[in-house]
Each structure stands twice: as C-alpha cells, then as structure tokens.
Design a protein around this motif. Sequence first.
Motif, PDB file in Angstrom:
ATOM      1  N   GLY A  12      34.724 -27.646  63.544  1.00 32.74           N
ATOM      2  CA  GLY A  12      34.065 -26.349  63.480  1.00 32.74           C
ATOM      3  C   GLY A  12      33.838 -25.828  62.081  1.00 32.74           C
ATOM      4  N   ARG A  55      31.714 -16.131  56.780  1.00 35.67           N
ATOM      5  CA  ARG A  55      32.756 -16.844  57.529  1.00 35.67           C
ATOM      6  C   ARG A  55      33.857 -17.346  56.599  1.00 35.67           C
ATOM      7  NH1 ARG A  55      28.614 -17.956  61.386  1.00 35.67           N
ATOM      8  NH2 ARG A  55      29.375 -17.698  63.536  1.00 35.67           N
ATOM      9  N   TRP A  74      24.134 -12.883  63.816  1.00 38.55           N
ATOM     10  CA  TRP A  74      23.381 -12.924  65.071  1.00 38.55           C
ATOM     11  C   TRP A  74      21.877 -12.787  64.843  1.00 38.55           C
ATOM     12  CZ3 TRP A  74      25.059 -14.407  69.681  1.00 38.55           C
ATOM     13  CH2 TRP A  74      26.409 -14.338  69.979  1.00 38.55           C
ATOM     14  N   ASP A 111      38.451 -15.128  71.855  1.00 37.83           N
ATOM     15  CA  ASP A 111      37.178 -15.821  71.650  1.00 37.83           C
ATOM     16  C   ASP A 111      36.585 -15.470  70.292  1.00 37.83           C
ATOM     17  OD1 ASP A 111      35.148 -17.565  72.886  1.00 37.83           O
ATOM     18  OD2 ASP A 111      33.850 -15.809  72.711  1.00 37.83           O
ATOM     19  N   GLU A 112      36.712 -14.211  69.888  1.00 36.39           N
ATOM     20  CA  GLU A 112      36.197 -13.802  68.579  1.00 36.39           C
ATOM     21  C   GLU A 112      36.987 -14.468  67.461  1.00 36.39           C
ATOM     22  OE1 GLU A 112      34.394  -9.376  69.706  1.00 36.39           O
ATOM     23  OE2 GLU A 112      36.506  -9.594  69.150  1.00 36.39           O
ATOM     24  N   ARG A 114      38.434 -17.360  67.681  1.00 31.88           N
ATOM     25  CA  ARG A 114      38.082 -18.781  67.690  1.00 31.88           C
ATOM     26  C   ARG A 114      36.766 -19.033  66.961  1.00 31.88           C
ATOM     27  NH1 ARG A 114      38.932 -19.378  72.466  1.00 31.88           N
ATOM     28  NH2 ARG A 114      36.856 -19.150  73.405  1.00 31.88           N
ATOM     29  N   HIS A 115      35.792 -18.175  67.199  1.00 30.83           N
ATOM     30  CA  HIS A 115      34.473 -18.348  66.562  1.00 30.83           C
ATOM     31  C   HIS A 115      34.375 -17.628  65.223  1.00 30.83           C
ATOM     32  CE1 HIS A 115      32.761 -20.391  70.037  1.00 30.83           C
ATOM     33  NE2 HIS A 115      33.272 -19.449  70.810  1.00 30.83           N
ATOM     34  N   ARG A 116      35.361 -16.804  64.925  1.00 34.20           N
ATOM     35  CA  ARG A 116      35.404 -16.041  63.663  1.00 34.20           C
ATOM     36  C   ARG A 116      34.228 -15.088  63.511  1.00 34.20           C
ATOM     37  NH1 ARG A 116      40.457 -16.089  61.183  1.00 34.20           N
ATOM     38  NH2 ARG A 116      41.445 -18.047  61.782  1.00 34.20           N
TER      39      ARG A 116
END
Length: 304
Positions: A12, A55, A74, A111-112, A114-116
């Motif tokens: 990732g 990130r 996004w 979940d946030e 995990r995806h950062r």
Amino acid sequence: MDSVPEILARSGGWATSAQLLRATTRHQLNAAVERGEVERVARGVYGLLSLGPARLAALAYDGVVGYLSAAAAWQLPLLHKLEKPHIIVPVKRRPRAGRPAVLHWAEVTPDERRHRVTGLDRTVVDCTRVLPFGEALAVADAALRSGKLSSAELNAAATRMRGRGCPMALRIAAAATGLAESFLESILRSLLLEAGIDGFEPQVRIEHDGTWMRIDLGHRVLRIALEAEGYDFHGDRIAFAADCRRYDDLVAAGWLVLRFTYSQVLDDPAWVVATIRQAIALRTGHIRLLPSHPRLPLAQRRSG
C-alpha cells in the motif's frame, strides 16, 4: 529478492521497518533511502514518494489525511491551493514531531486509519467546518456529482456530526445537488441562497424550435437564465458562432440571459446579487432601478 520500492508498493505504499526487514535487508533499505527511492517519514516508518505529501505527512504523525487535504485526495474542487496538509490525529494524543501540517484532533474509524484518509461523506461535512458557505457547497455538489456519495448519505453524515459547524453541515447537505456542473456554478448558486433569492434551478433544459438547450441556473416562471462563465473561451469562429446562436435562441424563446464571469462571481458578489435582483424586478413588473453598487477596480477589491 524484490527491491524495497516493490515491497512497499505491495503493502500500500508504506510499511514499518520491522515489516520491511522480513522481506529485505537493512543494507538494501538504507541504500533505497539514500538513492531517494523511498522516504523515512518517521522513526521506523518508510513510504514511497508517490504517496504524495499529504499521506506522507499522515504517516509522519501517525494520523489520517482529513479536511481540505482529504477533499483534494477525493478530487473535490478547492478555491485555494493548500500550503500545508490537513492531518487528523487521535484525540488526547500528543503528536510526534513531523513535517509542517495543520493538525486536527478527532476520532477516526479503522477503515480511515487503514487507508490513511477520511471517507467521502466525512470529508464533505468536515469541510463545512472550515470553509465559507459557497466553497463548502461546491465541495458537496462535486461529491454528489461524482456518484460516489448520495444525498441520503450526505444528510446522514451531517446529522451524525457533532461539535463546531453542525448547523452549516446540515444547511449544506440540504442545499447540495449533483446537478451542478462546475465549481463556479455552485458558487453562483450559493450567492442566491445566501441572499434569499428563490426559484432558480440548476441545469434547466429549454426547448426552442426543436432544439434543446441547458442553462446553468434557470428561473422557469420568470424565464431568467444565469450562466457561470469560467476561464474557458471559444477559440475558433465555428464555436464562437454556435455560442452566439445559443444565446440568441434563448432570447428568442423569451429568456433574459445574464452571464457572470469567474472574477465577477468571486470578487464582486454584491454586484452580481444586485444585478440578479434588478432582473427579477424587471420581470415581475416592478420596473425600477436598484441602488447602484459601487464597484472598485479589481486590484483594489482583491486587496481590500
């Protein structure tokens, strides 16, 4: 043996030193850092430069990309380029030293983490905490237009929201529409909403002599069309002629067409609103000249 960048790509884009040393050696890891292939973003944490500054900053603070930086991630429209990434760190945690960033303390979901990056619904409502009404509406409109967020999901996120900005979030959720086709159109619509001017709908379709046309904002009863004109322009005679014919057809169909440029909407909103009010007064039979709005030179308006 795979290279360090290849190992990070499979995980990732980032990993801890312990995870990396199970698949490579300390010598290869240090060499990859020296060559600039990977970055040591925090003690024991490494990432690929392709993750981008936001990130990488989230990893450096062991946080999550949020607010305006999440909006950018996004691909939602923002008026100003961000000088620093916005990072959410856990409540009551004292952040470790890291690169320049705007820090926000809040809870995040697994979940946030995990995806950062925050989810789309939360990103939109968080932006309502820090942006003016028009810019926040443009973010919400674009999120709905993307098809990745529904109006029901946005309203639910605004209802769940707590703390600063709750009334604004609910207001934005109620006003947002996926029909708006551009940032400038959303800003123009926000001026109408803030001024209490009702009756204008986004992307109204009009038929004239068998041809269908769409206008950015239309008042069906008064037949007033508002067009938000961005920086794009028609660079050839054919396109220019087609544009002129379109507006002529709108006038022939009985519509009063007002065209507002990017600079007018962003830099002189009071004049825009006053002009629309005068058009409404003319259409409703209250034919009178509204008080003129003093207009400064553009440079003075921006500096003031």
